[in-house]
Scaffold this active site. Structure first.
Site, mmCIF file in Angstrom:
data_model
loop_
_atom_site.group_PDB
_atom_site.id
_atom_site.type_symbol
_atom_site.label_atom_id
_atom_site.label_comp_id
_atom_site.label_asym_id
_atom_site.label_seq_id
_atom_site.Cartn_x
_atom_site.Cartn_y
_atom_site.Cartn_z
ATOM 1 N N LYS A 115 0.835 -1.216 0.000
ATOM 2 C CA LYS A 115 0.000 0.000 0.000
ATOM 3 C C LYS A 115 0.864 1.258 0.000
ATOM 4 C CE LYS A 115 -4.231 -1.254 -0.280
ATOM 5 N NZ LYS A 115 -4.726 -2.315 0.560
ATOM 6 N N LYS A 173 -6.964 -15.354 -13.667
ATOM 7 C CA LYS A 173 -8.225 -15.473 -12.940
ATOM 8 C C LYS A 173 -9.110 -14.258 -13.162
ATOM 9 C CE LYS A 173 -6.944 -15.786 -8.631
ATOM 10 N NZ LYS A 173 -6.946 -16.016 -7.184
ATOM 11 N N LYS A 233 -11.475 -8.014 -10.614
ATOM 12 C CA LYS A 233 -11.841 -6.627 -10.841
ATOM 13 C C LYS A 233 -10.672 -5.778 -11.292
ATOM 14 C CE LYS A 233 -15.656 -5.155 -8.111
ATOM 15 N NZ LYS A 233 -16.086 -4.608 -6.858
#
Ligand code: TRP
Length: 332
Positions: free
Chosen positions: A111, A194, A197
């Site tokens: 992050k 896979k 989103k």
């Protein structure tokens, strides 16, 4: 009976990968364990969603999980912020979570790299809050993927450290949990990997997609120029569509198109048309339940109220005991 706890990221609509992966397992676990499933809305505050966005996504996640088979009679389904006890436990546990170990967490470092402008304290202590979600209900089984393994290890560290500090045997250790049957792999429509989103909306079939949208997305899925020699192996983009067909179509249908591929007679247009049709059929029930639940405000309210009550009962007992252990005793 052992307790399962799982937090659901409140990032909005579910796709087929979520449905055939995590959700089918949750639905099964409800029959075997004491399950707590909650929407992690407090965790999502680290990214500063607008109040409107936060509210709509939380509602949407609740609706789609219910539509997919989470049963409020069997499990405790609640919104994290409806049980403020977790915030109190988080305060206590923060006292013995150390800066060094928090900074070393892989998810935190990722992050920091991806969002250097928003390295807030909530992000740093995200694993403490997650630990508290689990410790709050004395969960021992946590159905999460590999990416959360380190957070679970931290959960055990924090719980054990509390036990040691106060010389109690209070918090239990929690471990990642999944059924050992092979997870159905749901590939995406963009030709690689896979369904996810992060690969964009065109990669995903969402449970809430209208039939026409499902059809359009599949017709536009990535393919190649077709097989040129008999029985040749399939490139990933084609294998992916066959894998999807395996999940939603009958064995006969799958065998039919396999054989057309092997004889180089396959027409991708027909193949995709069939896949889209079967996909629509396979998801029809969930889609119509999403619509029904969306219209039933009373039902949603009732489910969340009952969930909050059940979760609060468990949480307030824990907090009473934790305060006692820590020595926060009322003097009046
Ligand atoms: N961190 C989890 C995720 O990103 C979500 C989560 C929050 C969670 N609290 C939890 C998962 C407690 C399991 C248990 O997916």
């Amino acid at each position: 009976m052992e307790t399962v706890v799982s937090g659901i990221r409140s990032t909005g609509k579910l796709h087929l990968g979520n449905y055939y992966g995590a959700l089918r397992n949750f639905v099964k676990m409800q029959n075997e364990y004491n399950c707590f499933f909650f929407i992690a809305d407090l965790h999502s505050l680290t990214t500063h969603p607008t109040p409107q966005d936060l509210n709509t996504t939380v509602r949407q996640v609740v609706v789609e999980y219910l539509a997919s088979g989470l049963d409020p009679e069997k499990s405790t389904i609640y919104v994290q912020s409806d049980v403020p006890e977790v915030a109190e436990l988080y305060l206590y546990m923060n006292m013995n979570a150390y800066l060094g170990e928090l900074e070393r967490a892989t998810a935190f470092k990722d992050k920091v790299r991806s969002n250097p402008d928003n390295v807030n304290a909530g992000l740093l202590t995200y694993p403490v809050l997650m630990a508290c979600d689990i410790l709050l209900h004395h969960g021992t089984k946590v159905p999460v993927g590999k990416d959360q393994e380190q957070h679970l290890e931290m959960t055990r560290t924090f719980g054990n450290r509390f036990n040691r500090l106060y010389e109690v045997d209070y918090f239990k250790e929690a471990f990642a949990f999944s059924y050992n049957d092979k997870l159905v792999k749901i590939p995406g429509l963009s030709g690689q990997g896979k369904m996810g989103k992060s690969n964009g909306d065109a990669d995903c079939i969402y449970l809430s997609d209208a039939e026409a949208t499902v059809k359009k997305k599949i017709m536009r899925a990535v393919t190649d120029s077709g097989p040129t020699s008999p029985n040749q192996s399939k490139p990933e983009s084609i294998q992916n569509l066959f894998d999807l067909m395996k999940v939603v179509s009958s064995e006969d249908t799958l065998a039919h198109f396999e054989s057309l591929y092997n004889t180089c007679e396959i027409r991708y247009g027909d193949f995709k048309k069939q896949l889209a049709e079967d996909m629509i059929l396979a998801t029809q029930e969930v889609r119509s339940r999403i619509d029904d639940i969306n219209r039933d405000e009373e039902y949603i309210k009732k489910v969340l109220q009952r969930g909050a009550e059940k979760a609060q009962a468990s949480a307030s007992k824990t907090l009473r005991e934790v305060r006692e252990i820590i020595g926060l005793k009322k003097l009046y």
